[in-house]
Scaffold this active site. Structure first.
Site, short mmCIF file in Angstrom:
data_model
loop_
_atom_site.label_atom_id
_atom_site.label_comp_id
_atom_site.label_asym_id
_atom_site.label_seq_id
_atom_site.Cartn_x
_atom_site.Cartn_y
_atom_site.Cartn_z
CG HIS A 54 -4.06 -1.24 -1.27
ND1 HIS A 54 -4.55 0.04 -1.17
CD2 HIS A 54 -3.60 -1.56 -0.04
CE1 HIS A 54 -4.37 0.49 0.05
NE2 HIS A 54 -3.79 -0.46 0.76
CE LYS B 101 -7.39 -0.08 2.04
NZ LYS B 101 -6.63 -0.99 2.83
CB SER C 247 -0.93 -0.01 1.21
OG SER C 247 -0.18 -0.10 2.40
C1 LIG Z 1 -6.55 -1.26 4.24
C2 LIG Z 1 -5.88 -2.56 4.42
C3 LIG Z 1 -6.37 -3.50 5.30
C4 LIG Z 1 -7.52 -3.19 6.22
O1 LIG Z 1 -8.72 -3.24 5.55
P1 LIG Z 1 -9.97 -2.47 6.19
O2 LIG Z 1 -11.13 -3.07 5.50
O3 LIG Z 1 -9.76 -1.03 5.87
O4 LIG Z 1 -9.95 -2.74 7.64
C5 LIG Z 1 -5.78 -4.73 5.37
N1 LIG Z 1 -4.69 -5.02 4.60
C6 LIG Z 1 -4.16 -4.12 3.77
C7 LIG Z 1 -2.97 -4.48 2.96
C8 LIG Z 1 -4.73 -2.86 3.66
O5 LIG Z 1 -4.19 -1.96 2.86
#
Ligand SMILES: *Cc1c(COP(=O)(O)O)cnc(C)c1O
Length: 390
Positions: free
Chosen positions: A210, A241, A182
């Protein structure tokens, strides 16, 4: 004397201020779109994760409203008690179908999915190999699970092999990684990781947070993009996302899902999400299926932007819709971010602890919702900033 056991916080917060590392909460008004009003000021938003521009899509809202009329709002209980509703079941079936797996399980967030899955699978007597730049929720899962943690250098398959070759005495071996990182926008070397997992009898767990909806011919993620879907044992994703909603999920074999719903504590001991949230995500999955042009155009624009920024002389990384500009230290990074903000461009500066010390960066998140005019404004502002920094 008055008791003030939290007095130490004042000094710690001042330290964060001095290091330019203190974060502040901002509040946006109205929907999550490419143009946003935040604390009264208008911005073009290059900081969100709404990669396909679905967060404010009326079709998601309409699906949610219809579900509220059918099922009400709150789920009322954890899924295993009485909280699992029709929309939850329909979304799980659709996720499994889309991803080509036997089953799927919804969690209240991607964070909960990672922590719950890792702690349900790995434990005492096991070893977990974790990429040095994995997401905080993976790190916490690894710390909590009771297995021996072994951190391998970011993307470094040789380092991982050295470690895993000495791990035959452990009961079980796990490799866990983000598929699209990310912060720097890199892909995990999934083909090599599958091969190592196979050779050293390890289980591969990946987090597509992502990449879901963005990569792969059908939008399954990097596993599909790199052709390893069949070989990855456990695939975790998020609805929060590219799918524009909220919640996490795991897809895989029926026995995996059955085990998780019995043993993943963040699943068992947490109230199910509102049914309407699942109904909205069902609509989002339909859009991912029907409108591949969203992900195709997004990635095409990201490539073009990277090219432009490199020509301007920036050090740009990644190969995805996440475009990091590497600046190094927190102070110039935050300064650059502030200057862009003064011009109505929200491009977050990322600094420790989100990235290692010395690797602070400006992070551009592209969305299908950005117009060519938005991108022009960004590249013009960055060209000027580049001149000022030289
Ligand atoms: C954003 C993210 C999460 C968490 O997901 P949420 O649904 O926002 O709690 C988990 N793993 C990665 C790699 C992320 O970027």
């Amino acid at each position: 004397m008055t008791r003030r056991p939290l007095a130490w916080l004042e000094e710690e917060l001042q330290t964060l201020d001095q290091l330019h590392m203190r974060r502040h909460l901002r509040t946006h008004h109205g929907p999550q779109t490419a143009e946003q009003t935040v604390d009264g000021q208008q911005f073009i938003n290059f900081g969100g994760n709404d990669y396909l521009g679905l967060a404010a899509d009326p079709r998601l809202g309409e699906a949610a409203i219809a579900a509220i009329q059918q099922e009400g709002w709150g789920s009322g209980a954890s899924p295993l008690v009485t909280g699992h509703g029709v929309s939850h079941a329909a979304l799980e079936a659709a996720l499994a179908e889309l991803e080509g797996t036997e089953a799927a399980l919804l969690f209240s967030s991607g964070f909960a999915a990672n922590v719950g899955t890792i702690t349900a699978l790995a434990g005492k007597g096991d070893v977990v190999f974790s990429d040095a730049k994995n997401h905080a929720s993976i790190i916490d899962g690894v710390r909590l699970c009771g297995a021996r943690p072994q951190i391998y250098q970011h993307l470094d398959v040789d380092h991982l092999e050295k470690l895993i070759a000495q791990a035959s005495a452990f009961r079980r071996r796990y490799i866990v990684t983000d598929t699209l990182f990310s912060m720097d926008g890199d892909f995990a070397p999934l083909v090599d990781l599958c091969e190592l997992a196979d050779r050293y009898d390890a289980t591969l767990i990946v987090d597509e947070a992502h990449a879901t909806g963005v990569f792969g011919e059908q939008g399954h993620g990097v596993c599909e993009h790199l052709g390893v879907e069949e070989q990855v044992d456990v695939r975790i994703g998020t609805l929060s996302k590219a799918l524009g909603g909220h919640g996490g999920f795991v897809v895989g074999g029926q026995q995996l899902i059955d085990w998780l719903l019995n043993r993943a504590r963040s699943y068992v001991f947490s109230t199910a999400a509102p049914m309407a949230a699942s109904a909205a995500m069902l609509a989002a999955l339909q859009i991912v299926r029907d409108e591949p042009e969203r992900r195709q155009l997004l990635l095409k624009r990201a490539d073009a932007l990277r090219e432009t920024l490199r020509k301007q002389g920036w050090q740009v990384g990644g190969e995805s819709q996440i475009i990091p500009i590497l600046l190094g230290e927190p102070e110039p990074t935050m300064q650059a971010s502030h200057r862009l903000r003064d011009q109505g461009l929200f491009v977050p500066g990322i600094r420790p602890p989100s990235v290692p010390s010395g690797e602070s960066l400006l992070r551009i998140s592209l969305s299908y919702a950005h117009t060519p005019a938005h991108l022009d404004k960004l590249t013009t502002a960055l060209a000027t900033l580049r001149q000022q920094l030289l």
